[in-house]
Design an enzyme around this catalytic site. Structure first.
Site, PDB file in Angstrom:
ATOM      1  N   HIS A  30       0.811  -1.223   0.000  1.00 34.65           N
ATOM      2  CA  HIS A  30       0.000   0.000   0.000  1.00 34.65           C
ATOM      3  C   HIS A  30       0.845   1.274   0.000  1.00 34.65           C
ATOM      4  O   HIS A  30       0.350   2.348  -0.327  1.00 34.65           O
ATOM      5  CB  HIS A  30      -0.987   0.007   1.173  1.00 34.65           C
ATOM      6  CG  HIS A  30      -0.393   0.316   2.511  1.00 34.65           C
ATOM      7  ND1 HIS A  30      -0.067  -0.644   3.431  1.00 34.65           N
ATOM      8  CD2 HIS A  30      -0.063   1.499   3.099  1.00 34.65           C
ATOM      9  CE1 HIS A  30       0.418  -0.088   4.519  1.00 34.65           C
ATOM     10  NE2 HIS A  30       0.429   1.215   4.346  1.00 34.65           N
ATOM     11  N   ASP A  62       0.185  -7.527   1.473  1.00 29.66           N
ATOM     12  CA  ASP A  62       0.667  -6.151   1.628  1.00 29.66           C
ATOM     13  C   ASP A  62       2.195  -6.083   1.625  1.00 29.66           C
ATOM     14  O   ASP A  62       2.801  -5.324   2.377  1.00 29.66           O
ATOM     15  CB  ASP A  62       0.120  -5.525   2.912  1.00 29.66           C
ATOM     16  CG  ASP A  62       0.158  -3.998   2.859  1.00 29.66           C
ATOM     17  OD1 ASP A  62       0.221  -3.439   1.752  1.00 29.66           O
ATOM     18  OD2 ASP A  62       0.128  -3.361   3.929  1.00 29.66           O
ATOM     19  N   SER A  77       4.751   2.516   7.990  1.00 26.10           N
ATOM     20  CA  SER A  77       4.389   1.328   7.209  1.00 26.10           C
ATOM     21  C   SER A  77       5.548   0.859   6.347  1.00 26.10           C
ATOM     22  O   SER A  77       6.186   1.653   5.660  1.00 26.10           O
ATOM     23  CB  SER A  77       3.190   1.643   6.311  1.00 26.10           C
ATOM     24  OG  SER A  77       2.033   1.864   7.054  1.00 26.10           O
TER      25      SER A  77
END
Length: 332
Positions: free
Chosen positions: A79, A109, A185
């Site tokens: 993402h 992911d 992230s």
């Protein structure tokens, strides 16, 4: 009366003495020192929508990543780099490199980037199946653009299920209270030895101390597949699963090899999958004569060779051992 007062402070030599730190602090600082050269900052910018406007440029978004190969392979979240026009990787020495995506998998992911650099310091993955709740977890990333931010906590829980931004579910997710914020992230979650136990991927807005990481075993497997094949093509059983510990009486009754299995928490009757024989509450212990002890085991077994094939499953339902047949579909 003398109103003067004295603040008591440690002398410089004492503050610089490593023995001044407690054991926990020494562990964290040692991990940070050992891994600091491997964590990178990722800046991304989406291509402008419609006609470009003169002298107006879209702003960069921030993410994190870490080196997994000395020749410039970076692991991050899907993402972070999905639908992005420009990617810039900044290494700890301040050098910036344009990056290209060499593989990505929305289902877990995970994404891999390549930069033209050599002599980098890769991190080491550990076996996340051996994690236990309560052990130290250290997160390093670049939250909100603040480079190389360190937070620490513990592994709060294992075997969580997390829905990604794409709407897909990631199984076998690690829950931690080590703070993970926007921009973190793609950074690593590390153990007390500085080895990767997970890839930081998500937070729950409005909650404190509830953060999630993709397990190291899944990340390592996906990265290997992306490096060798460039994409992930996998079979799909249409279940929501999580790892579960089996009681000793069940292990002894059926002579099971492993003490863990996969609990089926839900069944999705997706097109292309014939799984009507499965029920919520079933415990999957075997697929095509291969023991299934964890979600990691299941992911590795559901390769593209299983797509549209009839598979033999062994499950435990209400204490009874059953053999069932399902037809796997392809995970889109």
């Amino acid at each position: 009366m003398n109103n003067e007062f004295l603040l008591h402070t440690a002398d410089t030599d004492e503050l610089q003495d490593k023995n001044y730190l407690d054991e926990y602090s020494r562990t964290v600082t040692d991990v940070v020192k050992a891994t600091s050269k491997s964590i990178v900052n990722i800046k991304t910018r989406k291509p402008p929508a419609g006609r470009p406007v003169q002298n107006i440029y879209p702003t960069f978004a921030m993410g994190s990543g870490f080196v997994i190969s000395s020749n410039g392979i970076i692991l991050t979240n899907h993402h972070v780099v999905n639908n992005i026009g420009e990617i810039i990787v900044t290494t700890p020495d301040g050098k910036e490199y344009p990056a290209k995506i060499i593989g990505a998998d929305a289902a877990t992911d995970i994404a891999l980037l390549k930069i033209e650099a050599s002599g980098l310091n890769p991190l080491t993955f550990t076996d996340s199946d051996r994690l236990e709740p309560g052990q130290i977890a250290i997160a390093i990333g670049n939250p909100l653009g603040f480079q190389h931010t360190v937070t620490s906590g513990i592994v709060s829980a294992l075997g969580r299920t997390l829905r990604t931004q794409s709407g897909r579910l990631i199984d076998d997710v690690i829950q931690t209270d080590a703070a993970i914020n926007p921009g973190s992230s793609g950074g690593p979650l590390l153990n007390s030895k500085g080895h990767v136990i997970g890839v930081n991927t998500a937070i729950i807005k409005g909650a404190q101390g509830i953060c999630f990481s993709v397990s190291a075993n899944i990340a390592k497997y996906i990265a290997t597949e992306l490096l060798t094949k460039g994409k992930i093509k996998r079979a799909y059983l249409g279940i929501i699963g999580q790892n579960v510990n089996l009681p000793n009486d069940l292990i002894n009754q059926w002579g099971l090899v492993k003490k863990t299995a996969v609990y089926i928490g839900g069944v999705d009757n997706k097109s292309g999958v014939e799984n009507s024989a499965l029920q919520k509450g079933d415990i999957l212990i075997q697929l095509n004569d291969q023991v299934v002890g964890s979600i990691d085991d299941l992911h590795k077994l559901l390769t593209e060779k299983c797509i549209n094939k009839e598979l033999n499953l062994k499950i435990i339902r209400k204490g009874k051992l059953l053999e069932l047949k399902v037809t796997a579909g392809e995970l889109s």
